[in-house]
Motif scaffolding. Structure first.
Motif, PDB file in Angstrom:
ATOM      1  N   ILE A  23     -10.112   0.926 -11.851  1.00 30.29           N
ATOM      2  CA  ILE A  23     -10.341   0.435 -10.481  1.00 30.29           C
ATOM      3  C   ILE A  23     -10.861   1.535  -9.541  1.00 30.29           C
ATOM      4  N   ALA A  24     -11.141   2.737 -10.091  1.00 29.95           N
ATOM      5  CA  ALA A  24     -11.453   3.902  -9.241  1.00 29.95           C
ATOM      6  C   ALA A  24     -12.548   3.624  -8.196  1.00 29.95           C
ATOM      7  N   THR A  25     -13.641   2.970  -8.616  1.00 32.29           N
ATOM      8  CA  THR A  25     -14.760   2.820  -7.670  1.00 32.29           C
ATOM      9  C   THR A  25     -14.466   1.763  -6.602  1.00 32.29           C
ATOM     10  N   ARG A  26     -13.469   0.906  -6.837  1.00 29.93           N
ATOM     11  CA  ARG A  26     -13.151  -0.118  -5.826  1.00 29.93           C
ATOM     12  C   ARG A  26     -11.822   0.162  -5.115  1.00 29.93           C
ATOM     13  N   TYR A  27     -11.198   1.278  -5.504  1.00 30.59           N
ATOM     14  CA  TYR A  27      -9.856   1.583  -4.996  1.00 30.59           C
ATOM     15  C   TYR A  27      -9.830   1.665  -3.462  1.00 30.59           C
ATOM     16  N   ASP A  28     -10.768   2.410  -2.874  1.00 30.99           N
ATOM     17  CA  ASP A  28     -10.736   2.620  -1.418  1.00 30.99           C
ATOM     18  C   ASP A  28     -10.913   1.302  -0.670  1.00 30.99           C
ATOM     19  N   LEU A  29     -11.908   0.535  -1.098  1.00 28.97           N
ATOM     20  CA  LEU A  29     -12.186  -0.741  -0.442  1.00 28.97           C
ATOM     21  C   LEU A  29     -10.930  -1.620  -0.471  1.00 28.97           C
ATOM     22  N   LEU A  30     -10.337  -1.715  -1.650  1.00 30.71           N
ATOM     23  CA  LEU A  30      -9.155  -2.571  -1.811  1.00 30.71           C
ATOM     24  C   LEU A  30      -7.978  -2.064  -0.994  1.00 30.71           C
ATOM     25  N   ASN A  31      -7.794  -0.773  -1.032  1.00 23.91           N
ATOM     26  CA  ASN A  31      -6.688  -0.162  -0.303  1.00 23.91           C
ATOM     27  C   ASN A  31      -6.741  -0.516   1.174  1.00 23.91           C
ATOM     28  N   HIS A  32      -7.929  -0.306   1.767  1.00 27.12           N
ATOM     29  CA  HIS A  32      -8.048  -0.512   3.210  1.00 27.12           C
ATOM     30  C   HIS A  32      -8.014  -2.002   3.548  1.00 27.12           C
ATOM     31  N   LEU A  33      -8.621  -2.799   2.667  1.00 28.24           N
ATOM     32  CA  LEU A  33      -8.661  -4.248   2.894  1.00 28.24           C
ATOM     33  C   LEU A  33      -7.255  -4.849   2.801  1.00 28.24           C
ATOM     34  N   LEU A  34      -6.561  -4.515   1.728  1.00 27.10           N
ATOM     35  CA  LEU A  34      -5.265  -5.152   1.473  1.00 27.10           C
ATOM     36  C   LEU A  34      -4.169  -4.637   2.397  1.00 27.10           C
ATOM     37  N   SER A  35      -4.401  -3.473   2.998  1.00 25.16           N
ATOM     38  CA  SER A  35      -3.373  -2.944   3.908  1.00 25.16           C
ATOM     39  C   SER A  35      -3.783  -3.137   5.363  1.00 25.16           C
ATOM     40  N   GLY A  36      -4.955  -3.763   5.593  1.00 26.23           N
ATOM     41  CA  GLY A  36      -5.436  -3.931   6.973  1.00 26.23           C
ATOM     42  C   GLY A  36      -5.694  -2.570   7.618  1.00 26.23           C
ATOM     43  N   ASN A  37      -6.009  -1.582   6.803  1.00 20.06           N
ATOM     44  CA  ASN A  37      -6.317  -0.204   7.246  1.00 20.06           C
ATOM     45  C   ASN A  37      -5.118   0.579   7.783  1.00 20.06           C
ATOM     46  N   ILE A  38      -3.937  -0.014   7.685  1.00 20.08           N
ATOM     47  CA  ILE A  38      -2.741   0.686   8.181  1.00 20.08           C
ATOM     48  C   ILE A  38      -2.507   1.964   7.373  1.00 20.08           C
ATOM     49  N   ASP A  39      -2.937   1.937   6.100  1.00 22.51           N
ATOM     50  CA  ASP A  39      -2.705   3.110   5.241  1.00 22.51           C
ATOM     51  C   ASP A  39      -3.322   4.372   5.837  1.00 22.51           C
ATOM     52  N   GLN A  40      -4.444   4.206   6.557  1.00 23.35           N
ATOM     53  CA  GLN A  40      -5.088   5.391   7.146  1.00 23.35           C
ATOM     54  C   GLN A  40      -4.235   5.963   8.277  1.00 23.35           C
ATOM     55  N   ARG A  41      -3.589   5.052   9.037  1.00 18.20           N
ATOM     56  CA  ARG A  41      -2.712   5.510  10.116  1.00 18.20           C
ATOM     57  C   ARG A  41      -1.517   6.265   9.523  1.00 18.20           C
ATOM     58  N   TRP A  42      -0.986   5.735   8.412  1.00 19.54           N
ATOM     59  CA  TRP A  42       0.157   6.395   7.762  1.00 19.54           C
ATOM     60  C   TRP A  42      -0.238   7.790   7.281  1.00 19.54           C
ATOM     61  N   ARG A  43      -1.450   7.898   6.722  1.00 23.17           N
ATOM     62  CA  ARG A  43      -1.872   9.215   6.219  1.00 23.17           C
ATOM     63  C   ARG A  43      -2.056  10.203   7.376  1.00 23.17           C
ATOM     64  N   ARG A  44      -2.546   9.685   8.538  1.00 23.51           N
ATOM     65  CA  ARG A  44      -2.714  10.580   9.693  1.00 23.51           C
ATOM     66  C   ARG A  44      -1.366  11.164  10.121  1.00 23.51           C
ATOM     67  N   LEU A  45      -0.328  10.368   9.960  1.00 23.41           N
ATOM     68  CA  LEU A  45       1.009  10.851  10.322  1.00 23.41           C
ATOM     69  C   LEU A  45       1.456  11.985   9.388  1.00 23.41           C
ATOM     70  N   VAL A  46       1.062  11.887   8.133  1.00 21.97           N
ATOM     71  CA  VAL A  46       1.389  12.974   7.190  1.00 21.97           C
ATOM     72  C   VAL A  46       0.717  14.261   7.681  1.00 21.97           C
ATOM     73  N   VAL A  47      -0.546  14.136   8.091  1.00 20.60           N
ATOM     74  CA  VAL A  47      -1.290  15.315   8.556  1.00 20.60           C
ATOM     75  C   VAL A  47      -0.602  15.913   9.781  1.00 20.60           C
ATOM     76  N   LYS A  48      -0.209  15.019  10.711  1.00 22.08           N
ATOM     77  CA  LYS A  48       0.434  15.486  11.942  1.00 22.08           C
ATOM     78  C   LYS A  48       1.728  16.239  11.609  1.00 22.08           C
ATOM     79  N   THR A  49       2.488  15.674  10.681  1.00 23.64           N
ATOM     80  CA  THR A  49       3.771  16.278  10.307  1.00 23.64           C
ATOM     81  C   THR A  49       3.548  17.617   9.613  1.00 23.64           C
TER      82      THR A  49
END
Ligand code: SAM
Length: 243
Positions: A23-49
């Protein structure tokens, strides 16, 4: 561990690697689609921490089970750390390398097993793992490895799906994860089994308190966690105690 148990764990790891390769080539699309892009907000919090904990310029951070590199890229861009990504699935790393090149970020993406990291003891100031720990054949061995490569005083950050706090959210989350997500993920990725594996792996994963206890058992101190989006995910952090 008996020979039989280690053979089972090797087979489990091989299955996980093949699944992500498929699923490597479709992983990003699916990740953001299925999570409503919330996953990116969660990752930003890791960076902040991480940034709040590692203030020195040029801190060395290892992003374990980095996959297609979203967290590695966010760390490298967001806190000016020297980031290395490691994962045991080459096709996922290939996607990560293309993304880094497109953004002009020099991030080494290294092929390696999270249970036997190809790095010396105490060689990183920070170590992160996002949606990776759940996939390892042993959570305890994975955390021991993160501890091993971290320098005393260094910071660990574990981002993972977790147990929603409110019963209603827990029920909704369960329906979404066990029914809707395998259906949508399977249709879009063409790999039904990958998206059936996801709810299984989440249901086997320790809740917030149990994961905090595992981090402490691995030797980390100052272990805390933050519930994200009502506990759908959680960010656990800790420190390797100073000598
Ligand atoms: C759900 S993806 C997460 C990727 C990325 N961290 C993210 O936030 O999108 C899980 C990743 O863990 C990797 N993985 C699973 N077991 C591993 C292991 N034993 N060693 C290294 N990587 C592993 C898989 O190859 C996959 O890329």
């Amino acid at each position: 561990m008996s020979d039989e148990e280690s053979a089972t764990k090797r087979e489990q790891a091989q299955r996980v690697r093949e699944m992500f390769a498929a699923i490597a080539t479709r992983y990003d699309l699916l990740n953001h689609l299925l999570s409503g892009n919330i996953d990116q907000r969660w990752r930003r919090l890791v960076v902040k921490t991480m940034a709040a904990n590692l203030t020195a310029t040029g801190a060395r951070v290892l992003d374990v089970a980095c996959g297609t590199g979203d967290l590695s890229l966010a760390l490298a861009g967001g806190m000016k750390a020297r980031v290395i990504g490691v994962d045991f699935c080459r096709p996922m790393l290939d996607v990560a390398a293309v993304k880094a090149a497109e953004r002009g970020l020099a991030i080494p993406f290294v092929e390696g097993d999270a249970l036997k990291l190809p790095f010396r003891d105490q060689s990183f100031d920070g170590v992160s793992i996002a949606f990776g720990l759940r996939n390892l054949a042993s959570f305890e061995s994975g955390l021991n490895e993160l501890f091993r490569i971290l320098r005393p005083g260094g910071t660990v950050a574990v981002l993972e799906f977790s147990t929603p706090r409110m019963p209603i959210l827990r029920s909704l989350f369960r329906v979404y994860f066990t029914k809707l997500l395998p259906l949508l993920g399977g249709l879009i990725s063409g790999s039904k089994s990958a998206y059936e594996y996801l709810p299984d792996s989440v249901s086997r994963f320790p809740d917030q308190g149990s994961l905090a206890a595992l981090l402490q058992q691995a030797g980390f101190s100052e272990v805390t966690f933050q519930n994200l989006t009502g506990g759908i995910a959680a960010l656990h952090t800790g420190k390797r105690p100073n000598l």
